[in-house]
Design an enzyme around this catalytic site. Structure first.
Site, PDB file in Angstrom:
ATOM      1  N   PRO A  17      -5.827   0.698  18.098  1.00  0.00           N
ATOM      2  CA  PRO A  17      -5.513   0.161  16.773  1.00  0.00           C
ATOM      3  C   PRO A  17      -5.572   1.189  15.656  1.00  0.00           C
ATOM      4  CG  PRO A  17      -7.721  -0.501  17.461  1.00  0.00           C
ATOM      5  CD  PRO A  17      -7.080   0.168  18.638  1.00  0.00           C
TER       6      PRO A  17
ATOM      7  N   HIS B  10       0.843  -1.191   0.000  1.00  0.00           N
ATOM      8  CA  HIS B  10       0.000   0.000   0.000  1.00  0.00           C
ATOM      9  C   HIS B  10       0.883   1.248   0.000  1.00  0.00           C
ATOM     10  CE1 HIS B  10      -4.161  -1.597   1.490  1.00  0.00           C
ATOM     11  NE2 HIS B  10      -3.635  -2.338   0.529  1.00  0.00           N
TER      12      HIS B  10
ATOM     13  N   TYR C 274       2.898   6.972  10.076  1.00  0.00           N
ATOM     14  CA  TYR C 274       2.116   5.803   9.691  1.00  0.00           C
ATOM     15  C   TYR C 274       3.011   4.694   9.117  1.00  0.00           C
ATOM     16  CZ  TYR C 274      -1.981   3.216   8.078  1.00  0.00           C
ATOM     17  OH  TYR C 274      -2.948   2.254   7.901  1.00  0.00           O
TER      18      TYR C 274
ATOM     19  N   LYS D 282      -0.251   0.201  15.023  1.00  0.00           N
ATOM     20  CA  LYS D 282       1.086   0.162  15.615  1.00  0.00           C
ATOM     21  C   LYS D 282       1.353  -1.037  16.523  1.00  0.00           C
ATOM     22  CE  LYS D 282       2.363   3.817  13.610  1.00  0.00           C
ATOM     23  NZ  LYS D 282       3.156   3.578  12.403  1.00  0.00           N
TER      24      LYS D 282
ATOM     25  N   TYR E  76     -10.106   5.588   6.823  1.00  0.00           N
ATOM     26  CA  TYR E  76     -10.490   5.938   8.194  1.00  0.00           C
ATOM     27  C   TYR E  76     -11.556   7.028   8.095  1.00  0.00           C
ATOM     28  CZ  TYR E  76      -6.142   3.682   9.784  1.00  0.00           C
ATOM     29  OH  TYR E  76      -5.129   2.791  10.056  1.00  0.00           O
TER      30      TYR E  76
END
Length: 394
Positions: free
Chosen positions: A297, A77, A389, A301, A205
């Site tokens: 979550p 990704h 991220y 991580k 998200y």
């Protein structure tokens, strides 16, 4: 009745991904170790966990030569998305950092490590009950456990606790020595796993008036979705259709148009918590992963933090046993915690940004909108998110 005692250099407690990763890294350096796990292999593989891997985790698997299936089946990704209503903000990880994340389920990574243990000479004792740590403040600690009604003892120079939040390792450290930092959240994540194609090729998200949602995946044909719900909710009150309906609303019309519905193969509600225990080393005991810290979550991580702990622990233990470096083990906790706190900060801030908290009012909501506006219009803000991220350097 007493069983035969075992003498080894390192006793690792817990055979999840952290314990197995560490065991393989130590065996690759010719260091003796024994791994104890209280559950069966099938139980360990049955736990549904994370699926987004940072570079640190992938690098460790590559270093061990156990990345063949990860490379063949993992999904690369280059970005992910934040949405607020009908607006979609794409964070271009590859363009902003030159790196990427890999979607590969924790279950599959654990399976790869488990399957390789015999060929790599890694001894794992499953169904080891009543594990107890002794004399951890000395140079000769030992661990006792029961298996098939027989008590066994493992004498080691170092014990490493990779046994999760509820395991015995952290509890063996005196209360007067450790300090706990904790933030509990007023909601949990209701997750559904289904054998359907994902609605988007990258994670989404979503911050919606009805609550948070996440569109994730495990493969091209298996999807993982989440919504936040009050802690008073029960899984039984959420039939599949109700979850799919809620996801379609919260993720927005663009994502909803591509959702493929199907029967769940797993559903659960997980509470959210930020937690750090310090120090991560006391005497001859080191802590790795969830034994020392928990992250929400939201930032993906948990597994990756465990992998970075393992990276630091393996370096320290190799320096101690192979080169006689007596300063390596005492330095472990500070090195690991420096990265832990940065990951905690990112996970907390992303959770705060993407969820509607019960106590929030118009001001807090306006701050979320302002922050998302800033992220949408600022390359610097997007770069900061992308760097965190994809994973900060170890």
């Amino acid at each position: 009745m007493n069983g035969r005692g075992v003498i080894t250099q390192i006793c690792i407690i817990g055979a999840g991904p952290a314990g197995l990763l560490l065991g393989h890294l130590l065996r690759a350096e010719g260091i003796d170790c024994v791994v104890l796990e209280r559950h069966t292999p099938d139980y360990v593989l049955g736990r549904i966990r994370a699926g987004v891997l940072e570079r640190v985790t992938v690098d460790l698997m590559e270093r061990l030569g156990l990345d063949a299936r990860l490379k063949a089946e993992g999904l690369v990704h280059d970005g992910f998305n934040l949405t607020d209503g009908e607006r979609l903000i794409r964070i271009d990880i590859a363009g902003l950092t030159g790196q990427h994340v890999t979607v590969y389920g924790q279950t599959e990574l654990t399976r790869d490590l488990m399957d390789a243990r015999h060929g790599r000479g890694l001894e794992v004792v499953y169904e080891a009950a009543d594990v107890a740590l002794h004399d951890i403040e000395s140079d000769a600690p030992f661990v006792t456990y029961l298996k098939d009604g027989v008590q066994h003892r493992v004498d080691a120079r170092i014990i490493v606790g990779c046994d999760g939040f509820h395991g015995p390792s952290r509890k063996a450290i005196p209360v007067s020595v450790g300090k706990e930092y904790e933030r509990e959240y007023p909601f949990g994540w209701l997750g559904i796993l289904a054998d359907v194609p994902p609605c988007n090729h990258e994670l989404i998200y979503a911050n919606h008036a009805r609550g948070f949602a996440l569109a994730s995946q495990r493969s091209e044909t298996r999807s993982r979705y989440y919504i936040d719900v009050p802690l008073t909710e029960r899984v039984e009150d959420w039939p599949d259709e109700r979850i799919w309906d809620e996801l379609a609303i919260r993720l927005g019309p663009q994502a909803a148009a591509h959702i493929t519905r199907g029967p769940s193969i797993e559903k659960s509600i997980a509470p959210l918590r930020s937690y750090v225990f310090a120090p991560m080393r006391h005497g001859s005991l080191l802590l790795c992963g969830d034994a020392a810290h928990i992250v929400p979550p939201t930032g993906a991580k948990g597994l990756n933090l465990a992998a970075s702990d393992v990276h630091y622990a393996a370096e320290a233990l190799t320096a101690f046993f192979r080169r006689g470096d007596n300063d390596a083990i005492p330095a472990y906790s500070d090195r690991a915690l420096a990265r832990v706190w940065k990951a905690e900060r990112f996970s907390w801030s992303l959770t705060r940004l993407m969820h509607r908290f019960p106590e929030d009012g118009p001001f807090e909501r306006a701050m979320q909108v302002a922050e998302l506006d800033y992220i949408a219009s600022s390359r610097a803000a997007q770069t900061s998110i992308a760097e965190n991220y994809v994973g900060l350097p170890v």
